[in-house]
Each structure stands twice: as structure tokens, then as C-alpha cells.
Design a protein around this motif. Structure first.
Motif, PDB file in Angstrom:
ATOM      1  N   SER A 291      41.250  57.820  36.472  1.00  0.00           N
ATOM      2  CA  SER A 291      42.461  58.565  36.096  1.00  0.00           C
ATOM      3  C   SER A 291      43.036  59.311  37.290  1.00  0.00           C
ATOM      4  O   SER A 291      44.264  59.394  37.450  1.00  0.00           O
ATOM      5  CB  SER A 291      42.152  59.540  34.962  1.00  0.00           C
ATOM      6  OG  SER A 291      41.145  60.462  35.348  1.00  0.00           O
ATOM      7  N   PHE A 325      54.927  56.718  34.213  1.00  0.00           N
ATOM      8  CA  PHE A 325      54.789  57.861  33.313  1.00  0.00           C
ATOM      9  C   PHE A 325      55.598  57.617  32.043  1.00  0.00           C
ATOM     10  O   PHE A 325      56.816  57.447  32.093  1.00  0.00           O
ATOM     11  CB  PHE A 325      55.277  59.146  33.993  1.00  0.00           C
ATOM     12  CG  PHE A 325      54.417  59.590  35.134  1.00  0.00           C
ATOM     13  CD1 PHE A 325      53.274  60.342  34.907  1.00  0.00           C
ATOM     14  CD2 PHE A 325      54.744  59.253  36.446  1.00  0.00           C
ATOM     15  CE1 PHE A 325      52.475  60.763  35.963  1.00  0.00           C
ATOM     16  CE2 PHE A 325      53.964  59.661  37.508  1.00  0.00           C
ATOM     17  CZ  PHE A 325      52.816  60.415  37.265  1.00  0.00           C
ATOM     18  N   ASP A 327      55.792  59.828  29.477  1.00  0.00           N
ATOM     19  CA  ASP A 327      56.275  61.098  28.921  1.00  0.00           C
ATOM     20  C   ASP A 327      56.891  61.928  30.047  1.00  0.00           C
ATOM     21  O   ASP A 327      56.175  62.422  30.928  1.00  0.00           O
ATOM     22  CB  ASP A 327      55.107  61.849  28.283  1.00  0.00           C
ATOM     23  CG  ASP A 327      55.524  63.165  27.645  1.00  0.00           C
ATOM     24  OD1 ASP A 327      56.709  63.536  27.760  1.00  0.00           O
ATOM     25  OD2 ASP A 327      54.660  63.828  27.031  1.00  0.00           O
ATOM     26  N   ALA A 329      57.993  64.949  30.102  1.00  0.00           N
ATOM     27  CA  ALA A 329      57.478  66.323  30.140  1.00  0.00           C
ATOM     28  C   ALA A 329      56.119  66.360  30.844  1.00  0.00           C
ATOM     29  O   ALA A 329      55.847  67.258  31.659  1.00  0.00           O
ATOM     30  CB  ALA A 329      57.360  66.878  28.724  1.00  0.00           C
ATOM     31  N   HIS A 330      55.278  65.396  30.518  1.00  0.00           N
ATOM     32  CA  HIS A 330      53.969  65.307  31.179  1.00  0.00           C
ATOM     33  C   HIS A 330      54.158  65.072  32.675  1.00  0.00           C
ATOM     34  O   HIS A 330      53.467  65.688  33.509  1.00  0.00           O
ATOM     35  CB  HIS A 330      53.163  64.179  30.564  1.00  0.00           C
ATOM     36  CG  HIS A 330      51.909  63.842  31.330  1.00  0.00           C
ATOM     37  ND1 HIS A 330      50.828  64.683  31.395  1.00  0.00           N
ATOM     38  CD2 HIS A 330      51.595  62.741  32.074  1.00  0.00           C
ATOM     39  CE1 HIS A 330      49.882  64.128  32.143  1.00  0.00           C
ATOM     40  NE2 HIS A 330      50.325  62.965  32.564  1.00  0.00           N
ATOM     41  N   PHE A 331      55.105  64.217  33.028  1.00  0.00           N
ATOM     42  CA  PHE A 331      55.382  63.948  34.441  1.00  0.00           C
ATOM     43  C   PHE A 331      55.772  65.224  35.170  1.00  0.00           C
ATOM     44  O   PHE A 331      55.285  65.521  36.265  1.00  0.00           O
ATOM     45  CB  PHE A 331      56.490  62.906  34.566  1.00  0.00           C
ATOM     46  CG  PHE A 331      57.070  62.816  35.953  1.00  0.00           C
ATOM     47  CD1 PHE A 331      56.317  62.347  37.020  1.00  0.00           C
ATOM     48  CD2 PHE A 331      58.383  63.222  36.188  1.00  0.00           C
ATOM     49  CE1 PHE A 331      56.852  62.284  38.298  1.00  0.00           C
ATOM     50  CE2 PHE A 331      58.924  63.162  37.467  1.00  0.00           C
ATOM     51  CZ  PHE A 331      58.155  62.689  38.525  1.00  0.00           C
ATOM     52  N   SER A 332      56.672  66.012  34.575  1.00  0.00           N
ATOM     53  CA  SER A 332      57.118  67.253  35.212  1.00  0.00           C
ATOM     54  C   SER A 332      55.949  68.203  35.439  1.00  0.00           C
ATOM     55  O   SER A 332      55.849  68.858  36.492  1.00  0.00           O
ATOM     56  CB  SER A 332      58.189  67.933  34.361  1.00  0.00           C
ATOM     57  OG  SER A 332      59.367  67.139  34.312  1.00  0.00           O
ATOM     58  N   ARG A 333      55.040  68.300  34.459  1.00  0.00           N
ATOM     59  CA  ARG A 333      53.905  69.220  34.585  1.00  0.00           C
ATOM     60  C   ARG A 333      52.967  68.788  35.719  1.00  0.00           C
ATOM     61  O   ARG A 333      52.592  69.605  36.567  1.00  0.00           O
ATOM     62  CB  ARG A 333      53.128  69.286  33.262  1.00  0.00           C
ATOM     63  CG  ARG A 333      53.835  70.050  32.155  1.00  0.00           C
ATOM     64  CD  ARG A 333      52.868  70.382  31.020  1.00  0.00           C
ATOM     65  NE  ARG A 333      52.274  69.183  30.429  1.00  0.00           N
ATOM     66  CZ  ARG A 333      52.814  68.493  29.424  1.00  0.00           C
ATOM     67  NH1 ARG A 333      53.969  68.901  28.899  1.00  0.00           N
ATOM     68  NH2 ARG A 333      52.210  67.431  28.938  1.00  0.00           N
ATOM     69  N   VAL A 334      52.603  67.508  35.729  1.00  0.00           N
ATOM     70  CA  VAL A 334      51.632  67.071  36.745  1.00  0.00           C
ATOM     71  C   VAL A 334      52.277  67.029  38.129  1.00  0.00           C
ATOM     72  O   VAL A 334      51.607  67.257  39.143  1.00  0.00           O
ATOM     73  CB  VAL A 334      51.030  65.688  36.383  1.00  0.00           C
ATOM     74  CG1 VAL A 334      50.212  65.799  35.098  1.00  0.00           C
ATOM     75  CG2 VAL A 334      52.096  64.601  36.274  1.00  0.00           C
TER      76      VAL A 334
END
Length: 352
Positions: A291, A325, A327, A329-334
Motif C-alpha cells: 500500500s 485515486f 475518491d 477527498a481521500h486524494f486531497s487528504r493524502v
């Protein structure tokens, strides 16, 4: 200037340009001479980079002969390859024929094996009454000690040819060596590892520190010896090289397919014929995880896309999706966790 497809450096990551070159190569480029002199200049280049050979321009006269040859030492040898060293010779050229006869063998008795990775076109290797055809992605090996003919029949060829000193293989093959062509990449288990190792070294030799390039070259020779040895038991060093090459092949596969949202640990394990636990152990040996490597590859691709001028009009969500990616939102966070700023700020050049 060389015509399209005649440059060797295409596809090398920009980041690699900051690495110290392992050793300075030698080049021959037929665009530097008059068309009437091109084939003679090419002949001079490959005879210097390889050994005494007999190239023949036997193709239909459809245009000028074009070729680029690069010779780069590997191991402890100097250009061309010494007893304990080796070399990488990369060639792009128009179709032609190359021979090595008994006369050339007598005149230049240096003994080596040529381990060839075909990257474009097709080459037929004839030696000792046997024929092996290499197509793009194939890896074969043949000897300098017996007459041979290499028929490059496609309009354009590209090959990475590794000079492997005979002694280097003999030390790894106590049962002896056969002076005949063999297809290494056809091995059902090790073939993919040979191909990936050869490709990595061919693409990266000029951008790796010398010690790293030499280690990778030794791994390639170990893998070739394992294929040539057949079912005989392997030494612990051979197994270590095979494991390292397998790890390399797995990471390259992840990097090449990171944009696929369906890339999973189980699918990767099935692709390489490994159990889930064995695959996890490969990553753990480098203090990594599947991962983590996948996320790194996707974030690297997304960061590059966000700064690419030709993609400035595309929505950030589209670039995230293209990088793998699902999602936004998930992309922005990581992304922010990795770079310390949002994707939008990164695109504007506000930091990073």
C-alpha cells in the motif's frame, strides 16, 4: 539531429538527471557523417564496442542507413569489457545483417557471451545449427566463440546487448557452457525476472552510481546462470539474486500499473505466482509495504500532472482519477499529508 526513435535517453525520469553517471559512455551516431559514410562509421562503432564483426547493409535501398551506438563499461572492466568486467552496448539502427566468422574469432579471441534484450524490431540469431528469434521484450544469449549471424529484418531495431565475460558465467556454471543461442526470457519462472533486470539496467545504467550498476549487472548474470543451469540446485547467492530481482520486478509492475484502481495485493500475488505472505515479505525486506509503494507511485504521478502545463485546464479530480485515486477527498487528504499543502496550492506553485 538523430531522427525520431534514435535517442537513448527518452523515458529516463527527470529526477535521474541529478544522479552522478556511473561511467562515461562512448557514442557513434551516423547523423554526424555524410550518408555515404554512414554504414562504414557504424561498422567502426560496433567493432570497437563489441569485437571484430562483419556488418552487412543488405537491406533494400529505401533511404540512408541510420544508427546510434552507445558503449558503457560495467563491472570492473573498461570499455568493451575486461576479464572481470563487462559492458552495455545499446544499438538503434536500420535493418541489416551482422556476422562473426572463424576469421574474426581467430583475430579477436576475447571470449564472452552476448546477453541481448530486444526492445524494438526482431532479430534472428543463427549459431551452431540452431536459431533463436528475439522480438521486443525477449532476452537471449549467444557466444562470441562460435560463428554466428544476426539478421535484423525489421525496418528499425533497438537492442541492449550486455557483454558478459565468459569467465563470469563459467564461475556460476560448473557444468560448462554451450556455444549456442538460448532464449532466457522463455523460462517459465525466471524469464520475467531476467527481462525486468535487463530492462532496468539498460534504462538506468547511465544514471546509477557505479556500485549499484555493478550489483545489478551481477544479478543479471546470476539469473542468466540459473536459467542456463536448468534444474540443478542453486547456490544461496543465486537465490538472493533471484529474490532481489523478483522484488525489482514487482516494484516495476506496481509503478507501471499504479493508475489502475483495480491493482490489489492479491492480484499482484497471482500475477507473480506468489502467496500473499511471500509478496508482503518482499516489500518488508525493503521496509516497505504494498500500500505504501502504491500510494507513493500514485502521489508522484498526480504531483507531476498537477504541474504539467498541458494539463493546467483539467480539473484536479480528473487528474487524481487518472493517477488511480477513486475518491477525490481521500486524494486531497493524502496529498496534503505528503506535501504539506493542498493539491490546488501545489498546482499554483504556492509551495513544495
Amino acid at each position: 539531429m538523430p531522427e525520431a526513435g534514435m535517442s537513448f535517453e527518452a523515458g529516463v525520469p527527470d529526477a535521474a538527471a541529478s544522479w552522478l553517471p556511473a561511467r562515461m559512455p562512448r557514442h557513434w551516431d551516423t547523423s554526424e557523417v555524410a550518408p555515404a559514410e554512414a554504414f562504414a562509421y557504424y561498422r567502426e562503432g560496433i567493432c570497437t564496442a563489441f569485437m571484430d564483426l562483419v556488418p552487412e547493409d543488405d537491406r533494400p535501398r529505401t533511404g540512408p542507413f541510420r544508427a546510434v551506438v552507445e558503449n558503457r563499461p560495467l563491472g570492473s572492466g573498461t570499455a568493451r569489457g575486461a576479464l572481470n568486467g563487462g559492458a552495455l552496448n545499446r544499438v538503434r539502427a536500420s535493418a541489416h545483417l551482422v556476422r562473426r566468422t572463424r576469421a574474426e574469432i581467430a583475430a579477436a579471441p576475447d571470449e564472452c557471451f552476448y546477453l541481448n534484450l530486444e526492445t524494438q524490431g526482431e532479430c534472428r540469431i543463427d549459431q551452431a545449427g540452431e536459431t533463436v528469434a528475439l522480438r521486443a521484450g525477449d532476452v537471449g544469449i549467444f557466444s562470441s566463440s562460435a560463428p554466428f549471424a544476426l539478421a535484423h529484418r525489421a525496418p528499425r531495431l533497438a537492442v541492449a546487448s550486455f557483454w558478459v565475460p565468459r569467465a563470469a558465467l563459467a564461475d556460476r556454471l560448473p557444468r560448462g557452457l554451450a556455444d549456442r543461442p538460448q532464449l532466457l526470457s522463455g523460462h517459465p519462472v525466471l524469464g520475467a525476472l531476467v527481462r525486468e533486470t535487463a530492462l532496468t539496467l539498460a534504462e538506468g545504467a547511465g544514471h546509477l552510481p557505479a556500485a549499484d550498476a555493478d550489483r545489478l549487472f551481477a544479478m543479471l548474470i546470476d539469473l542468466a546462470a540459473m536459467v542456463l543451469a536448468g534444474p540443478a540446485p542453486t547456490r544461496p547467492g543465486d537465490r538472493r539474486s533471484a529474490r532481489a530481482a523478483l522484488g525489482l520486478a514487482v516494484r516495476r509492475h506496481v509503478a507501471r500499473n499504479a493508475a489502475d484502481p483495480g491493482l490489489t495485493l492479491d492480484g499482484l500475488a497471482a500475477r507473480f505466482g506468489l502467496s500473499r505472505r511471500s509478496l508482503q515479505a518482499l516489500f518488508a525486506a525493503r521496509e516497505e509495504s504494498f500500500s505504501g509503494v502504491l500510494l507513493h507511485c500514485r502521489l508522484t504521478a498526480a504531483a507531476a500532472a498537477l504541474r504539467h502545463p498541458a494539463k493546467a485546464h483539467l480539473p484536479i479530480a480528473s487528474l487524481a482519477l487518472a493517477a488511480g485515486f477513486a475518491d477525490p477527498a481521500h486524494f486531497s487528504r493524502v496529498f496534503k499529508a505528503r506535501h504539506g499543502i493542498t493539491p490546488g496550492s501545489w498546482r499554483r506553485g504556492d509551495g513544495g
